[in-house]
Design an enzyme around this catalytic site. Structure first.
Site, PDB file in Angstrom:
ATOM      1  CE1 TYR A   1      -1.813  -1.380 -18.128  1.00  0.00           C
ATOM      2  CE2 TYR A   1      -3.295   0.389 -17.507  1.00  0.00           C
ATOM      3  CZ  TYR A   1      -2.404  -0.612 -17.156  1.00  0.00           C
ATOM      4  OH  TYR A   1      -2.104  -0.830 -15.846  1.00  0.00           O
TER       5      TYR A   1
ATOM      6  N   PRO B   1      -0.393  -9.669 -16.509  1.00  0.00           N
ATOM      7  CG  PRO B   1      -0.799  -8.400 -14.648  1.00  0.00           C
ATOM      8  CD  PRO B   1      -1.273  -8.608 -16.049  1.00  0.00           C
TER       9      PRO B   1
ATOM     10  CG  HIS C   1      -2.351  -4.657 -16.239  1.00  0.00           C
ATOM     11  ND1 HIS C   1      -3.222  -3.980 -15.410  1.00  0.00           N
ATOM     12  CD2 HIS C   1      -1.229  -4.828 -15.519  1.00  0.00           C
ATOM     13  CE1 HIS C   1      -2.634  -3.755 -14.262  1.00  0.00           C
ATOM     14  NE2 HIS C   1      -1.423  -4.259 -14.296  1.00  0.00           N
TER      15      HIS C   1
ATOM     16  CE  LYS D   1      -0.766 -11.375   6.170  1.00  0.00           C
ATOM     17  NZ  LYS D   1      -2.078 -11.059   5.590  1.00  0.00           N
TER      18      LYS D   1
ATOM     19  CE  LYS E   1      -0.393  -8.137  10.331  1.00  0.00           C
ATOM     20  NZ  LYS E   1      -1.540  -9.030  10.103  1.00  0.00           N
TER      21      LYS E   1
ATOM     22  CE  LYS F   1       3.694  -2.648  19.737  1.00  0.00           C
ATOM     23  NZ  LYS F   1       3.979  -4.034  20.140  1.00  0.00           N
TER      24      LYS F   1
ATOM     25  N   PRO G   1       4.139  -5.213   7.263  1.00  0.00           N
ATOM     26  CG  PRO G   1       2.796  -7.094   7.659  1.00  0.00           C
ATOM     27  CD  PRO G   1       2.833  -5.599   7.837  1.00  0.00           C
TER      28      PRO G   1
ATOM     29  CE1 TYR H   1       4.719   2.504 -11.563  1.00  0.00           C
ATOM     30  CE2 TYR H   1       3.962   0.602 -10.334  1.00  0.00           C
ATOM     31  CZ  TYR H   1       3.695   1.679 -11.145  1.00  0.00           C
ATOM     32  OH  TYR H   1       2.406   1.925 -11.543  1.00  0.00           O
TER      33      TYR H   1
ATOM     34  CB  SER I   1      -5.114   0.834  -4.325  1.00  0.00           C
ATOM     35  OG  SER I   1      -6.468   1.133  -4.583  1.00  0.00           O
TER      36      SER I   1
ATOM     37  CB  SER J   1       2.854  -5.450  -7.626  1.00  0.00           C
ATOM     38  OG  SER J   1       1.519  -5.255  -7.265  1.00  0.00           O
TER      39      SER J   1
END
Length: 623
Positions: free
Chosen positions: A109, A122, A340, A416, A420, A423, A426, A449, A453, A551
């Site tokens: 950054y 963003p 960011h 989702k 799901k 199985k 998502p 990319y 987290s 993302s």
């Protein structure tokens, strides 16, 4: 993001964050739990080298791959360079709370010199609000401010619920960085300053209307926040005392290339009045932008229009000057933009979820009828030199605005619920949809990319999930092959989804490859030794040229986050998967004739539908 072709090209930020499962929140005393968080590990060198080779396989040719194999064998050999750098990293990890966080903030950054607009900051588009008149918009702005102040109370009292992911507590540090903070430009490197921990924490916000900035005190003398009614009255005063729009848009300077803005900043704050005005903006809790209305558009186009409003303000004729892009948090009636450097998407989204819920509550508070002081207008003395800087910034902004193409779509066929039911994760399912859409458009796989987290670790930010894998490549190549039976395609899809899920789990446990490789590279630079050849290799350049920068940013609110591509010939793709629909934002640059946001969005929609019909039309494969 590291550009290995040139050592001093800095890392491009990306780092909105995947939550494989939404964290649960438990109330708890806030920073006391930080001490109990584990430190970010340094992964084993051999493991990273093996995983790096596996990640390269679908994106580089055989000749490049075998050359990289040789380089890696030498790099990780006994007594080799890799071993020495690895030991250096391990020593650093032992000495610091997080071996990566300072390096990452600086490289990704603060040293990154492209404009924060489009390239780094963003935007978040909120669900459409129908205001019958300006008063309605002001009322909503007042509620928005009150909602953020309500969230701030939880931060200040340390009563914000600690988040958990898979039963493990997450680092909550980023929540402390979002309010009362600002990026400060420098000539070669920026800084981020947080004023909330100062001896006199700020009690004001800044409001900007028609390019004019105002200081609005948001607390009464007894320390209680102003009520919605009081805030509304103050916003009305601001609006009515800034009706003329013939003022120079000083804020547009913040949209320029960082070195250019750094120079203009030095000359701007040489004047005492300007310096005080700039400091008032920088120290404010956050900024509210009361924008000029944009021409009305259809429901279908609204979100894409709102996305560009959030990302850049529409150009100098519209609202691009009605911003201070260095401010960590800026709010408008259709969304939010954030700088960011201090935080990823999820803390911002948590704040938005809280604020949106808050704005729905009916107000029962009786407002004390105390006369409130007039909000203070910030003055700027514009010299001919600053006027030229503003004109240059306008021109540059308009070029960027014309170059960015953003398409926001609501994929309404399913959310989702479908993955799901089969199985499947998502997130992994959506990522395979992206891989398929890209492959169909370009007949090749690309470096992808997805942010993961690292908040399971103290001061953790992000690492990379490399969504393009050998397994995803096998699936996308088979999907449209008429010679392959559907049963086999389903098996390949399931395998690809499982591989993505496994990479995600590995990444959130601190065992991915990208930050480790970056750490080894930065360690070599710090040691002032020559840069190992693996970092000057074509494969490394290809691996770090992310044609797909993606993302997942899940939210309770029906919103979507958006950001620009990170390479000239790439896409930025952000998505919020809801139970029965998915919000997508796809961006590309018009200056690249190979990319097209609308085509990619369309391709993504087709890919997801085809994957569903493949699963639904194929008898359950016996694995």
């Amino acid at each position: 993001w590291f550009n290995p072709q040139n050592l001093w090209h800095k890392v491009k930020p990306c780092g909105h964050l995947v939550r494989p499962v939404a964290p649960t929140q438990l109330p708890g005393r806030y920073l006391s739990h930080q001490e109990g968080l584990p430190n970010l590990p340094v992964p084993p060198l051999q493991q990273t080298c093996e995983r790096y080779l596996a990640a390269l396989e679908p994106i580089v040719n055989e000749k490049e791959l075998s050359h990289t194999k040789e380089l890696l064998a030498e790099f990780q050999g006994s007594g080799g360079v890799g071993e020495r750098l690895q030991k250096g990293l391990e020593r650093r990890a032992h000495k610091t709370q997080n071996w990566l966080s300072d390096w990452w903030l600086t490289t990704a950054y603060l040293d990154y010199r492209m404009p924060v607009v489009i390239h780094s900051s963003p935007g978040v588009v909120l669900p459409r609000m129908e205001f019958s008149d300006r008063q309605g918009q002001m009322r909503f702005a007042a509620k928005l401010i009150a909602g953020i102040l309500d969230f701030k109370t939880m931060i200040d009292n340390e009563t914000l619920p600690v988040e958990y992911l898979g039963g493990k507590p997450l680092c909550m540090n980023q929540y402390y960085q979002v309010l009362s903070s600002c990026r400060i430009p420098g000539l070669k490197r920026d800084t981020v300053v947080n004023y909330s921990r100062s001896s006199r924490p700020p009690t004001h916000i800044t409001v900007v209307h028609n390019f004019q900035f105002f200081v609005l005190d948001v607390y009464n003398s007894d320390g209680t926040p102003l009520t919605v009614d009081q805030l509304y009255i103050q916003l009305e005063k601001i609006w009515n005392s800034s009706l003329q729009n013939n003022k120079e848009p000083v804020g547009i300077l913040t949209s320029n290339h960082r070195n250019t803005w750094g120079k203009a900043y030095s000359s701007l704050i040489r004047d005492k009045t300007n310096k005080k005005s700039v400091q008032s903006i920088q120290t404010s809790i956050f900024t509210v932008c009361l924008d000029a209305a944009m021409p009305r558009v259809s429901e279908e186009l609204y979100r894409s229009r709102a996305a560009v409003q959030m990302l850049h303000g529409g150009g100098s004729r519209w609202n691009s000057g009605n911003r201070w892009f260095d401010k960590t948090l800026q709010d408008g009636s259709c969304g939010v933009i954030y700088e960011h450097a201090p935080a990823e998407g999820p803390p911002i989204v948590s704040l938005i979820d809280h604020v949106v819920e808050y704005t729905k509550k009916s107000e029962i508070v009786r407002t004390p009828m105390v006369p409130l002081p007039m909000p203070r207008k910030l003055r700027f003395n514009i010299t001919p030199e600053i006027k030229k800087d503003i004109d240059d910034a306008k021109q540059n902004m308009n070029i960027m605005v014309h170059d960015l193409d953003v398409k926001v779509i609501v994929f309404s066929h399913f959310g989702k619920n479908v993955p799901k039911a089969h199985k499947m994760s998502p997130d992994a399912f959506i990522q395979m949809g992206l891989q398929l859409a890209y492959y169909r458009m370009y007949l090749q796989c690309c470096s992808t990319y997805e942010s993961a987290s690292l908040r399971m670790f103290r001061l953790g930010r992000t690492d990379t999930i490399r969504s393009c894998s050998v397994d995803s490549a096998n699936f996308v190549k088979a999907m449209d092959d008429p010679a392959k039976p559907n049963v086999e395609k389903v098996i390949l899809l399931e395998k690809a989804v499982k591989a993505h899920r496994a990479y995600t789990d590995m990444a959130i446990r601190g065992q991915a490859i990208d930050r480790h490789l970056l750490g080894l590279k930065l360690q070599a630079i710090e040691d002032l030794t020559s840069l190992p050849e693996i970092f000057m290799d074509t494969s490394y350049a290809v691996a770090n040229h992310y044609n797909l920068s993606t993302s997942q940013v899940p939210a309770q609110t029906d919103c979507v986050m958006c950001f620009g591509p990170v390479v000239p010939d790439g896409y930025g793709v952000c998505y919020n998967p809801m139970a029965e629909h998915i919000n997508f934002a796809v961006s590309a640059f018009n200056s690249c004739d190979k990319t097209n946001a609308a085509r990619m969005a369309q391709g993504l929609e087709s890919a997801l539908l085809d994957m569903r019909s493949l699963l639904e039309s194929t008898p359950k494969a016996k694995l």
